[in-house]
Design a protein around this motif. Structure first.
Motif, PDB file in Angstrom:
ATOM      1  N   GLN A  18      21.987  63.591  11.762  1.00  0.00           N
ATOM      2  CA  GLN A  18      23.210  63.174  12.445  1.00  0.00           C
ATOM      3  C   GLN A  18      23.006  61.885  13.237  1.00  0.00           C
ATOM      4  O   GLN A  18      23.902  61.041  13.298  1.00  0.00           O
ATOM      5  N   ASN A  19      21.864  61.715  13.833  1.00  0.00           N
ATOM      6  CA  ASN A  19      21.593  60.462  14.549  1.00  0.00           C
ATOM      7  C   ASN A  19      21.572  59.272  13.597  1.00  0.00           C
ATOM      8  O   ASN A  19      22.102  58.201  13.918  1.00  0.00           O
ATOM      9  N   ILE A  20      20.978  59.449  12.429  1.00  0.00           N
ATOM     10  CA  ILE A  20      20.942  58.357  11.453  1.00  0.00           C
ATOM     11  C   ILE A  20      22.344  58.034  10.957  1.00  0.00           C
ATOM     12  O   ILE A  20      22.738  56.855  10.850  1.00  0.00           O
ATOM     13  N   VAL A  21      23.143  59.060  10.642  1.00  0.00           N
ATOM     14  CA  VAL A  21      24.518  58.832  10.191  1.00  0.00           C
ATOM     15  C   VAL A  21      25.332  58.116  11.270  1.00  0.00           C
ATOM     16  O   VAL A  21      26.107  57.193  10.983  1.00  0.00           O
ATOM     17  N   GLY A  22      25.173  58.512  12.509  1.00  0.00           N
ATOM     18  CA  GLY A  22      25.892  57.846  13.597  1.00  0.00           C
ATOM     19  C   GLY A  22      25.514  56.387  13.740  1.00  0.00           C
ATOM     20  O   GLY A  22      26.376  55.521  13.972  1.00  0.00           O
ATOM     21  N   LEU A  23      24.224  56.076  13.597  1.00  0.00           N
ATOM     22  CA  LEU A  23      23.787  54.681  13.677  1.00  0.00           C
ATOM     23  C   LEU A  23      24.357  53.849  12.534  1.00  0.00           C
ATOM     24  O   LEU A  23      24.745  52.681  12.733  1.00  0.00           O
ATOM     25  N   VAL A  24      24.425  54.428  11.328  1.00  0.00           N
ATOM     26  CA  VAL A  24      24.973  53.695  10.184  1.00  0.00           C
ATOM     27  C   VAL A  24      26.456  53.405  10.401  1.00  0.00           C
ATOM     28  O   VAL A  24      26.933  52.280  10.158  1.00  0.00           O
ATOM     29  N   ILE A  25      27.204  54.373  10.866  1.00  0.00           N
ATOM     30  CA  ILE A  25      28.632  54.157  11.119  1.00  0.00           C
ATOM     31  C   ILE A  25      28.842  53.098  12.192  1.00  0.00           C
ATOM     32  O   ILE A  25      29.706  52.215  12.070  1.00  0.00           O
ATOM     33  N   ASN A  26      28.056  53.144  13.251  1.00  0.00           N
ATOM     34  CA  ASN A  26      28.174  52.138  14.317  1.00  0.00           C
ATOM     35  C   ASN A  26      27.837  50.741  13.803  1.00  0.00           C
ATOM     36  O   ASN A  26      28.507  49.759  14.163  1.00  0.00           O
ATOM     37  N   ALA A  27      26.792  50.656  12.968  1.00  0.00           N
ATOM     38  CA  ALA A  27      26.409  49.335  12.448  1.00  0.00           C
ATOM     39  C   ALA A  27      27.498  48.750  11.566  1.00  0.00           C
ATOM     40  O   ALA A  27      27.837  47.566  11.667  1.00  0.00           O
ATOM     41  N   ILE A  28      28.066  49.579  10.687  1.00  0.00           N
ATOM     42  CA  ILE A  28      29.142  49.092   9.813  1.00  0.00           C
ATOM     43  C   ILE A  28      30.363  48.687  10.637  1.00  0.00           C
ATOM     44  O   ILE A  28      30.990  47.655  10.382  1.00  0.00           O
ATOM     45  N   MET A  29      30.700  49.471  11.644  1.00  0.00           N
ATOM     46  CA  MET A  29      31.862  49.169  12.470  1.00  0.00           C
ATOM     47  C   MET A  29      31.679  47.859  13.218  1.00  0.00           C
ATOM     48  O   MET A  29      32.568  46.998  13.223  1.00  0.00           O
ATOM     49  N   LEU A  30      30.536  47.669  13.848  1.00  0.00           N
ATOM     50  CA  LEU A  30      30.289  46.438  14.592  1.00  0.00           C
ATOM     51  C   LEU A  30      30.250  45.225  13.669  1.00  0.00           C
ATOM     52  O   LEU A  30      30.754  44.148  14.004  1.00  0.00           O
ATOM     53  N   GLY A  31      29.645  45.401  12.486  1.00  0.00           N
ATOM     54  CA  GLY A  31      29.597  44.284  11.541  1.00  0.00           C
ATOM     55  C   GLY A  31      30.982  43.887  11.057  1.00  0.00           C
ATOM     56  O   GLY A  31      31.302  42.692  10.978  1.00  0.00           O
ATOM     57  N   CYS A  32      31.820  44.868  10.746  1.00  0.00           N
ATOM     58  CA  CYS A  32      33.177  44.563  10.281  1.00  0.00           C
ATOM     59  C   CYS A  32      34.003  43.898  11.374  1.00  0.00           C
ATOM     60  O   CYS A  32      34.741  42.946  11.120  1.00  0.00           O
ATOM     61  N   ILE A  33      33.899  44.405  12.597  1.00  0.00           N
ATOM     62  CA  ILE A  33      34.660  43.812  13.699  1.00  0.00           C
ATOM     63  C   ILE A  33      34.211  42.372  13.947  1.00  0.00           C
ATOM     64  O   ILE A  33      35.035  41.466  14.175  1.00  0.00           O
ATOM     65  N   PHE A  34      32.898  42.123  13.893  1.00  0.00           N
ATOM     66  CA  PHE A  34      32.404  40.753  14.096  1.00  0.00           C
ATOM     67  C   PHE A  34      32.897  39.830  12.994  1.00  0.00           C
ATOM     68  O   PHE A  34      33.346  38.703  13.268  1.00  0.00           O
ATOM     69  N   MET A  35      32.840  40.277  11.745  1.00  0.00           N
ATOM     70  CA  MET A  35      33.269  39.425  10.642  1.00  0.00           C
ATOM     71  C   MET A  35      34.773  39.194  10.665  1.00  0.00           C
ATOM     72  O   MET A  35      35.240  38.091  10.345  1.00  0.00           O
ATOM     73  N   LYS A  36      35.547  40.185  11.065  1.00  0.00           N
ATOM     74  CA  LYS A  36      36.997  40.003  11.107  1.00  0.00           C
ATOM     75  C   LYS A  36      37.411  39.055  12.226  1.00  0.00           C
ATOM     76  O   LYS A  36      38.368  38.298  12.082  1.00  0.00           O
ATOM     77  N   THR A  37      36.706  39.102  13.354  1.00  0.00           N
ATOM     78  CA  THR A  37      37.057  38.208  14.460  1.00  0.00           C
ATOM     79  C   THR A  37      36.537  36.795  14.261  1.00  0.00           C
ATOM     80  O   THR A  37      37.041  35.862  14.897  1.00  0.00           O
ATOM     81  N   SER A  38      35.551  36.602  13.403  1.00  0.00           N
ATOM     82  CA  SER A  38      34.982  35.268  13.186  1.00  0.00           C
ATOM     83  C   SER A  38      35.212  34.779  11.763  1.00  0.00           C
ATOM     84  O   SER A  38      34.389  34.034  11.224  1.00  0.00           O
ATOM     85  N   GLN A  39      36.312  35.188  11.148  1.00  0.00           N
ATOM     86  CA  GLN A  39      36.590  34.744   9.790  1.00  0.00           C
ATOM     87  C   GLN A  39      36.879  33.252   9.764  1.00  0.00           C
ATOM     88  O   GLN A  39      37.385  32.669  10.724  1.00  0.00           O
ATOM     89  N   ALA A  40      36.566  32.638   8.621  1.00  0.00           N
ATOM     90  CA  ALA A  40      36.653  31.181   8.524  1.00  0.00           C
ATOM     91  C   ALA A  40      38.076  30.676   8.638  1.00  0.00           C
ATOM     92  O   ALA A  40      38.313  29.578   9.141  1.00  0.00           O
ATOM     93  N   HIS A  41      39.063  31.451   8.180  1.00  0.00           N
ATOM     94  CA  HIS A  41      40.427  30.936   8.200  1.00  0.00           C
ATOM     95  C   HIS A  41      40.976  30.827   9.616  1.00  0.00           C
ATOM     96  O   HIS A  41      42.000  30.174   9.834  1.00  0.00           O
ATOM     97  N   ARG A  42      40.327  31.451  10.609  1.00  0.00           N
ATOM     98  CA  ARG A  42      40.753  31.279  11.991  1.00  0.00           C
ATOM     99  C   ARG A  42      40.545  29.837  12.443  1.00  0.00           C
ATOM    100  O   ARG A  42      41.385  29.254  13.119  1.00  0.00           O
ATOM    101  N   ARG A  43      39.415  29.260  12.064  1.00  0.00           N
ATOM    102  CA  ARG A  43      39.154  27.858  12.422  1.00  0.00           C
ATOM    103  C   ARG A  43      40.081  26.913  11.681  1.00  0.00           C
ATOM    104  O   ARG A  43      40.441  25.838  12.176  1.00  0.00           O
ATOM    105  N   ALA A  44      40.528  27.321  10.497  1.00  0.00           N
ATOM    106  CA  ALA A  44      41.411  26.460   9.714  1.00  0.00           C
ATOM    107  C   ALA A  44      42.801  26.340  10.314  1.00  0.00           C
ATOM    108  O   ALA A  44      43.575  25.477   9.900  1.00  0.00           O
ATOM    109  N   GLU A  45      43.142  27.189  11.305  1.00  0.00           N
ATOM    110  CA  GLU A  45      44.454  27.099  11.929  1.00  0.00           C
ATOM    111  C   GLU A  45      44.638  25.783  12.671  1.00  0.00           C
ATOM    112  O   GLU A  45      45.767  25.347  12.883  1.00  0.00           O
ATOM    113  N   THR A  46      43.556  25.158  13.097  1.00  0.00           N
ATOM    114  CA  THR A  46      43.652  23.892  13.831  1.00  0.00           C
ATOM    115  C   THR A  46      43.351  22.681  12.948  1.00  0.00           C
ATOM    116  O   THR A  46      43.219  21.573  13.462  1.00  0.00           O
ATOM    117  N   LEU A  47      43.217  22.879  11.651  1.00  0.00           N
ATOM    118  CA  LEU A  47      43.125  21.778  10.699  1.00  0.00           C
ATOM    119  C   LEU A  47      44.509  21.566  10.116  1.00  0.00           C
ATOM    120  O   LEU A  47      45.053  22.453   9.464  1.00  0.00           O
TER     121      LEU A  47
END
Length: 397
Positions: A168-197
């Motif tokens: 259960q500890n390993i499963v919890g760590l995997v879910i947390n890692a995927i969640m944090l990675g997805c949130i980081f990638m969604k907030t730093s997507q490349a098309h966000r910077r393109a809004e000011t081009l």
């Protein structure tokens, strides 16, 4: 997006355009019959239908989660946590039931003195303080999120319980890692910077150095630069081969010209990117009569580069239909020198002025040089020179 937050005036970034849409353009847009391949905001106007192999999206789960909308992503993560808590809560309840922890707890609740003098004295449960499925579910949450209230804990009585704890500890760590990675990638997507081009609302065709040129203006509203910025253009139109094959969206590359040279640009201030219409150009036979909303013509502009602050590659796109190309006009200057530095007036980013331009194709202009002799010359722009006063280093008396 930035205009809704009040960071940049709305007239600068509305659909990444630099000027408001005039009323006559709105009426023409209603009558337009040709569908865009790429929208003015860079979105591709393509609908994917009848995809039979849906399982391919599950082979790249991370990208699929990043591409989902925020509400769908949050629902998936919430359900992932709830399902894992319920699943392991059921496992902890089964372990307690198989070991007899629930029966022991029930007898203690009925006769508290039995635990001291009865046959149940010295009984060690797998997990302490588990009386029902609710307490097992609470223990599952404590284990996965490492809360540790202290009321429940795993003992050394059951090796299976220790194994479930590790899993259960390993499963919890995997879910947390995927969640944090997805949130980081969604907030730093490349098309966000393109809004000011930003790109100019319209493109223009006018004479430059005695040749017809297709021109547009591009700019960056941020001070942080786009490193290794490159720009390229393509013409998208329906074509037919000699064998009768019809290509509905034939993409033809256009050779670019810019002040820096090549396809690389130094986008510190807005630049006018132009394409010389010669015999190798797909616009060689375009005349003012072809620039209407029924013409099957779309020019796509793609700007790519690396964001200086994050190192992520970004891409900004836009397109120009035939009726969005202005013949016989050019962009007004917007860069001026003030107080020892250069300033850019973005309120004039998309403004154009009429200039003398022959109403013929580039082919006709190349074949008949006498057309240029009948053209009135526009007044040359004056360049303000700096006035420098030199002070003498010595005097002669």
């Amino acid at each position: 997006m930035l205009s809704r937050k009040g960071i940049i005036p709305e007239e600068y970034v509305l659909t990444r355009l630099a000027e408001d849409v005039p009323d006559h353009a709105r009426y023409r847009a209603r009558e337009r019959r040709r569908a865009r391949f790429v929208g003015k905001n860079g979105a591709c106007n393509v609908a994917h239908k009848n995809i039979r192999e849906q399982g391919r999206f599950l082979q790249d789960v991370f990208t699929t989660l990043v591409d989902l909308k925020w509400r769908h992503t949050l629902v998936i993560f919430t359900m992932s946590f709830l399902c894992s808590w319920l699943l392991f809560g059921m496992v902890w309840w089964l372990i307690a039931f198989a070991h007899g922890d629930l029966d022991h707890s029930t007898r203690l609740q009925r006769d508290p003195m039995e635990g001291a003098v009865g046959s149940t004295a010295g009984f060690v449960p797998c997990v302490t303080s588990i009386h029902s499925f609710t307490s097992a579910f609470l223990f599952s949450i404590e284990v996965q999120v490492t809360i540790g209230f202290g009321g429940r804990m795993v003992t050394e009585e059951c090796p299976a319980a220790i194994l479930v704890l590790i899993v259960q500890n390993i499963v919890g760590l995997v879910i947390n890692a995927i969640m944090l990675g997805c949130i980081f990638m969604k907030t730093s997507q490349a098309h966000r910077r393109a809004e000011t081009l930003i790109f100019s609302k319209h493109a223009v065709i006018a004479l430059r150095e005695g040749r017809l040129c297709f021109m547009l203006r591009v700019g960056d509203l941020r001070k942080s630069m786009i490193i290794s910025a490159t720009i390229r253009m393509q013409v998208v139109k329906k074509t037919a081969s000699l064998e009768g094959e019809v290509v509905p969206l034939n993409q033809i590359d256009i050779q670019m010209e810019n002040p820096v040279g090549g396809n690389s640009i130094f986008l510190v201030s807005p630049l006018i990117i132009y394409h010389v219409i010669d015999k190798n150009s797909p616009l060689y036979d375009i005349s003012p009569m072809n620039l209407h909303h029924h013409e099957d013509l779309e020019i796509i502009v793609i700007l790519e580069g690396v964001v200086e602050t994050t190192g992520i590659t970004t891409q900004a796109r836009t397109s120009y239909l035939a009726d969005e190309i202005l013949w016989g006009q050019r962009f007004v200057p917007i860069v001026a020198e003030e107080d020892g530095r250069y300033s850019v007036d973005y309120s004039k980013f998309g403004n154009t002025v009429k200039v003398p331009t022959p109403s013929c194709t580039a082919r006709q202009l190349e074949e008949d040089k006498s057309i240029m002799d009948t053209m009135p010359l526009s007044p040359k722009g004056t360049i303000r020179k700096r006035s420098v006063k030199l002070k003498p280093k010595f005097t002669i008396s």
